[in-house]
Design an enzyme around this catalytic site. Structure first.
Site, PDB file in Angstrom:
ATOM      1  N   ARG A   1       3.249   1.908   2.254  1.00 40.33           N
ATOM      2  CA  ARG A   1       2.266   2.877   2.731  1.00 40.33           C
ATOM      3  C   ARG A   1       2.950   4.204   3.070  1.00 40.33           C
ATOM      4  NH1 ARG A   1      -1.331  -0.015   7.252  1.00 40.33           N
ATOM      5  NH2 ARG A   1      -1.295   2.127   8.009  1.00 40.33           N
TER       6      ARG A   1
ATOM      7  N   ARG B   1       7.950  -2.743   6.170  1.00 38.24           N
ATOM      8  CA  ARG B   1       6.936  -3.528   5.463  1.00 38.24           C
ATOM      9  C   ARG B   1       6.516  -2.915   4.137  1.00 38.24           C
ATOM     10  NH1 ARG B   1       1.703  -2.969   9.577  1.00 38.24           N
ATOM     11  NH2 ARG B   1       1.268  -0.801   9.095  1.00 38.24           N
TER      12      ARG B   1
ATOM     13  N   ARG C   1     -11.426   1.711  17.062  1.00 39.65           N
ATOM     14  CA  ARG C   1     -10.167   2.259  17.559  1.00 39.65           C
ATOM     15  C   ARG C   1     -10.385   3.229  18.707  1.00 39.65           C
ATOM     16  NH1 ARG C   1      -7.018   1.535  12.538  1.00 39.65           N
ATOM     17  NH2 ARG C   1      -4.843   2.072  12.841  1.00 39.65           N
TER      18      ARG C   1
ATOM     19  N   ARG D   1       1.133   7.528  15.545  1.00 36.06           N
ATOM     20  CA  ARG D   1       0.169   6.405  15.506  1.00 36.06           C
ATOM     21  C   ARG D   1       0.209   5.618  16.812  1.00 36.06           C
ATOM     22  NH1 ARG D   1       2.107   3.788  10.084  1.00 36.06           N
ATOM     23  NH2 ARG D   1       0.566   2.162  10.476  1.00 36.06           N
TER      24      ARG D   1
ATOM     25  N   LYS E   1      -2.220  -7.370  12.654  1.00 41.23           N
ATOM     26  CA  LYS E   1      -3.676  -7.538  12.496  1.00 41.23           C
ATOM     27  C   LYS E   1      -4.042  -7.822  11.042  1.00 41.23           C
ATOM     28  CE  LYS E   1      -4.720  -3.349  13.972  1.00 41.23           C
ATOM     29  NZ  LYS E   1      -3.371  -2.804  14.174  1.00 41.23           N
TER      30      LYS E   1
END
Ligand code: AMP
Length: 217
Positions: free
Chosen positions: A161, A127, A88, A172, A13
């Site tokens: 992160r 990432r 969300r 998550r 996203k």
């Protein structure tokens, strides 16, 4: 143009919202980024959100709805925005509808990034981003052209992160399935849901999203 990018963590996203915003002159509104900025700045919201974010749990609806309600009033959002990571929950979606309806507006499209859930953990834990310009990279799928140097701005500092680790990812994902995936049905019923293959190469996903955006214009 007002768009929502919907999908689980690691669906792409943020990457797609960033690219589309740049190409179309839209504003990218990422509640995750806004919350991370609040954590970094040590604001009251940031202090409250930090523990939940570190665990991979959702921050309260009131907090994120308040952030978005304030942000979309800003002049730069007039020509359009892309929501990435919001809404969300069904409560957030209803609150968003209400704030737009009050202005006689609605979301133009909700674009779902369809993904293979088994491959998301690999995507997430690998990432990282340039600490200076925010360009996103991945240990396996998108390395800088020159090792250790950002392709875009030349910086040699990168960040990961805190919540991009294998333990937090499970929480998550559960939050996504339990709280966010019902939004697919919500927007389907409202008639503005579109889907793209989020497992295709980044450029192909981008082209598919642009095709949808063009068809709306
Ligand atoms: P993201 O960058 O979108 O993956 O978000 C990182 C974290 O910020 C999430 O795991 C949540 O703890 C929090 N967060 C971001 N957006 C929302 C939202 N719309 N509702 C609740 N929590 C959120």
């Amino acid at each position: 143009m007002k768009l929502i990018l919907l999908g689980p963590p690691g669906a792409g996203k943020g990457t797609q919202a960033q690219q589309l915003a740049k190409k179309r002159g839209l504003v990218q509104l990422s509640t995750g980024e806004m919350l991370r900025a609040a954590v970094k700045a040590g604001t009251e919201i940031g202090l409250k959100a930090k523990a939940l974010m570190d665990k991979g749990e959702l921050v309260s609806d009131d907090v994120v709805v308040g952030i978005i309600a304030e942000r979309i009033q800003q002049p730069d959002c007039k020509s359009g925005f892309i929501l990435d990571g919001f809404p969300r929950t069904l409560q957030q979606a209803a609150a968003l509808d209400k704030m737009l309806e009050a202005k006689g507006e609605r979301m133009d499209a909700v674009i779902e990034l369809k993904v293979d859930y088994n491959r998301l953990v690999e995507r997430i834990v690998g990432r990282y981003a340039c600490a200076k310009c925010g360009e996103g990279y991945h240990d396996r799928f998108k390395r800088p052209k020159v090792r250790g140097v950002c392709d875009v701005c030349g910086s040699t500092e990168f960040t990961r992160r805190a919540d991009d680790n294998a333990e937090t990812v499970t929480t998550r994902m559960i939050a996504y399935y339990r709280e966010t995936s019902p939004l697919i049905g919500y927007y389907f019923c409202r008639g503005n849901l579109h889907a793209v293959d989020g497992m295709a190469p980044i450029e192909e996903v981008g082209a598919a999203i642009e095709g949808i955006v063009d068809s709306l214009a």
